[in-house]
Write an enzyme that holds these catalytic residues in place. Structure first.
Site, short mmCIF file in Angstrom:
data_model
loop_
_atom_site.label_atom_id
_atom_site.label_comp_id
_atom_site.label_asym_id
_atom_site.label_seq_id
_atom_site.Cartn_x
_atom_site.Cartn_y
_atom_site.Cartn_z
N HIS A 250 -11.77 74.44 -3.68
CA HIS A 250 -10.81 73.73 -2.83
C HIS A 250 -10.39 72.45 -3.53
O HIS A 250 -11.22 71.82 -4.20
CB HIS A 250 -11.42 73.41 -1.46
CG HIS A 250 -10.41 73.14 -0.41
ND1 HIS A 250 -9.81 71.91 -0.27
CD2 HIS A 250 -9.84 73.95 0.51
CE1 HIS A 250 -8.94 71.97 0.71
NE2 HIS A 250 -8.93 73.21 1.19
N ASP B 14 -11.26 80.58 3.80
CA ASP B 14 -10.77 81.95 3.67
C ASP B 14 -11.86 82.94 3.27
O ASP B 14 -11.62 84.14 3.25
CB ASP B 14 -9.62 82.00 2.65
CG ASP B 14 -8.40 81.28 3.19
OD1 ASP B 14 -8.11 81.46 4.38
OD2 ASP B 14 -7.77 80.53 2.44
N1 CMC Z 1 -12.94 81.09 -8.94
C1 CMC Z 1 -13.26 80.78 -10.21
N2 CMC Z 1 -13.00 79.59 -10.78
C2 CMC Z 1 -12.40 78.67 -10.03
C3 CMC Z 1 -12.05 78.93 -8.69
C4 CMC Z 1 -12.34 80.18 -8.15
N3 CMC Z 1 -12.02 80.49 -6.89
N4 CMC Z 1 -11.43 77.84 -8.17
C5 CMC Z 1 -11.41 76.93 -9.16
N5 CMC Z 1 -12.00 77.43 -10.28
C6 CMC Z 1 -12.21 76.72 -11.54
C7 CMC Z 1 -10.90 76.52 -12.28
O1 CMC Z 1 -10.66 77.62 -13.15
C8 CMC Z 1 -11.16 75.24 -13.01
O2 CMC Z 1 -12.00 75.51 -14.10
P1 CMC Z 1 -11.83 74.70 -15.51
O3 CMC Z 1 -12.00 73.25 -15.17
O4 CMC Z 1 -12.89 75.25 -16.40
O5 CMC Z 1 -10.44 75.01 -15.98
C9 CMC Z 1 -11.98 74.42 -12.02
O6 CMC Z 1 -12.65 75.39 -11.22
C10 CMC Z 1 -11.14 73.49 -11.15
O7 CMC Z 1 -10.20 74.28 -10.43
P2 CMC Z 1 -8.66 73.96 -10.23
O8 CMC Z 1 -7.88 75.23 -10.33
O9 CMC Z 1 -8.27 72.84 -11.14
O10 CMC Z 1 -8.65 73.44 -8.75
P3 CMC Z 1 -7.39 73.19 -7.85
O11 CMC Z 1 -7.75 72.07 -6.99
O12 CMC Z 1 -6.14 73.09 -8.65
O13 CMC Z 1 -7.26 74.55 -7.02
C11 CMC Z 1 -7.70 76.22 -5.41
C12 CMC Z 1 -7.83 74.72 -5.77
C13 CMC Z 1 -8.13 76.39 -3.94
C14 CMC Z 1 -6.24 76.65 -5.55
C15 CMC Z 1 -8.62 77.04 -6.33
O14 CMC Z 1 -9.96 76.66 -6.14
C16 CMC Z 1 -8.43 78.53 -6.13
O15 CMC Z 1 -7.54 79.12 -6.73
N6 CMC Z 1 -9.30 79.18 -5.27
C17 CMC Z 1 -9.13 80.56 -4.96
C18 CMC Z 1 -8.01 80.73 -3.93
C19 CMC Z 1 -8.43 80.28 -2.56
O16 CMC Z 1 -9.52 80.60 -2.09
N7 CMC Z 1 -7.55 79.53 -1.90
C20 CMC Z 1 -7.77 79.06 -0.54
C21 CMC Z 1 -7.88 77.58 -0.46
S1 CMC Z 1 -8.50 77.02 1.13
C22 CMC Z 1 -7.30 77.42 2.30
C23 CMC Z 1 -5.98 76.81 2.04
O17 CMC Z 1 -5.86 75.60 1.79
O18 CMC Z 1 -4.99 77.54 2.14
#
Ligand code: CMC
Length: 428
Positions: A306, A363
């Site tokens: 998140h 989720d």
């Molecule tokens: N699985 C594997 N790796 C992950 C995941 C995941 N679900 N989420 C983040 N990471 C890794 C990401 O690859 C990155 O690694 P590195 O620093 O080595 O490149 C690190 O963790 C930081 O992640 P980020 O992508 O920079 O984080 P963000 O804040 O941009 O994205 C997020 C947040 C929710 C989009 C992301 O965690 C994600 O894609 N999660 C899966 C989709 C999901 O469950 N979304 C629902 C969010 S909650 C409900 C809502 O708000 O709608």
């Protein structure tokens, strides 16, 4: 409380006001930065940008805290209904008995949609994604009820909020009925919010659907836990659109589109699909976790991670408990829940997830709860939209009530070609 921050650029020191929120959150006010320094701030994905001051929802992502108007969601869960929570979120305090009765009556009276609108559902292909229908039909509502476009006082706002919250539920159920080729079901005035939705989803002309109290309570809980989540992608979209003075319905229709994406509301579908794929393939959970860590073809652990929570998402803890209760009450099990539990346990012990502070988000378990209630996966993100409606309405209202409100208009750093001439077609 406020103070000053100092910024030095090329030897010149600029003083910037600091702002402190009611929970001690701190910000540097850069609203005059460009005018005084010629610089803008650059913040891809807005991770450090406070886009507004808001009194609606407070999140402490490190401590795993979520409060609506100061009330922790744990205090609302199981005690407050979705309708009461919606009033709290939109209007700022728990409703009095009189407010509650008036709003419930308005919700009941507003549940029908225009007969002409009912015909629209048959104009969509049966395979149309329900989120496409939902956003289109929310926009269409303002074509049928001009009164909701012009909001002049509190009573107009209350009516518009009730119309939108009530009709979004009717539209959602109608989109589902159209997709399965069943007749659309009229709402009933005698049913409460969640029960009325389940009636329109699952009743058929020859048989009324009567949910158990536990199923209705689980749906209330699901909706209540989704009611608001401060400046997430869809809520920021609602504010962005609303800042142009677009009406509440147009702004919330845009919110539906933003919610649709798999990184936002669409993650509840993606999480269940992921669990189903693991189940169907028979792949050991440890192997899937390794694929996530190796970033195999962009495989992510959906329902994990998140932008704000760097600890447990408090909603996921409550949902996990509710899934157990609803399944036990129905004397059912769900193999996907077993896989989810195994995945969670594996991830929480794994350095990849620990170092990145990746925990289950709302989720991860919400799709399993919706399955237990009988909601098909194509409707999961629609359910999120019904739940999030109070938050979108509250944010639109807060923006609309602000006499100093300005149109949202971020800047950019241009990285394209510099001045070029047009070339005739044969010389390109
Ligand atoms: N699985 C594997 N790796 C992950 C995941 C995941 N679900 N989420 C983040 N990471 C890794 C990401 O690859 C990155 O690694 P590195 O620093 O080595 O490149 C690190 O963790 C930081 O992640 P980020 O992508 O920079 O984080 P963000 O804040 O941009 O994205 C997020 C947040 C929710 C989009 C992301 O965690 C994600 O894609 N999660 C899966 C989709 C999901 O469950 N979304 C629902 C969010 S909650 C409900 C809502 O708000 O709608």
């Amino acid at each position: 409380m406020s103070g000053t921050a100092r910024l030095e650029i090329d030897g010149t020191v600029y003083e910037l006001d600091t702002v402190v929120g009611s929970e001690g959150e701190r910000a540097i006010d850069i609203s005059k930065l460009r005018a005084t320094t010629g610089y803008i701030t650059l913040d891809d994905g807005y991770g450090n940008t406070g886009s507004c001051r808001s009194a609606i929802t407070y999140i402490d992502g490190d401590a795993g805290i979520l409060r609506y108007r100061g009330i922790p969601i744990e205090n609302l869960a199981g005690r407050s209904s979705f309708v009461e929570t919606a009033w709290l979120v939109i209007f700022g305090s728990l409703p009095t008995v009189e407010e509650r009765d008036r709003f419930s009556a308005l919700l009941g009276e507003s549940a029908m949609i225009d007969e002409v609108m009912r015909k629209h559902f048959h104009a969509f292909p049966q395979t149309a994604p329900p989120m496409a229908i939902l956003s289109a039909m929310i926009n269409t509502l303002s074509a049928h009820d001009h009164g909701v476009i012009q909001i002049d006082d509190d009573s107009d706002m209350e009516r518009a909020a009730a119309v939108l919250m009530s009709k979004v539920r009717t539209i959602a159920a109608a989109a589902y009925k159209a997709s399965v080729g069943e007749p659309l079901v009229y709402p009933r005035y005698d049913l409460k919010y969640a029960e009325n939705f389940l009636h329109m989803m699952f009743s058929v002309p020859y048989r009324n659907y009567e949910p158990t109290p536990e199923v209705a309570a689980a749906l209330n809980l699901f909706l209540m836990l989704h009611a608001d989540h401060e400046q997430n992608c869809s809520t920021s979209t609602v504010r962005m659109v609303g800042s142009s003075k677009a009406n509440l319905f147009a702004s919330c229709a845009a919110g539906v589109c933003a919610l649709w994406g798999p990184l936002h509301g669409g993650a509840n579908v993606a999480a269940v699909q992921m669990l189903q794929q693991i189940y169907d393939s028979g792949m050991p959970v440890s192997e899937f976790v390794t694929r996530v860590k190796n970033r195999d073809a962009g495989v992510k652990l959906m329902g994990f991670g998140h932008r704000v929570y760097k600890n447990f998402d408090p909603r996921s803890r409550i949902l996990k408990k509710s899934v157990d209760e609803v399944l036990a009450q129905q004397d059912k099990t769900d193999s996907l829940l077993d896989i989810a539990r195994e995945l969670e346990a594996a991830a929480l012990e794994d350095d990849y997830f620990i170092e990145r502070k990746l925990y289950p988000n709302v989720d991860f378990y919400s799709g399993i709860l919706l399955r237990a209630i009988g909601i098909p996966s194509e409707m999961f993100t629609v359910m999120f939209a019904i739940g999030r409606m109070p938050g979108w309405i509250a944010n639109w209202k807060e923006l609309n009530d602000d006499p100093k409100g300005r149109i949202y208009r971020p800047r950019q750093i241009y990285t394209g070609p510099t001045d070029q001439d047009w070339a005739p077609r044969g010389e390109r």
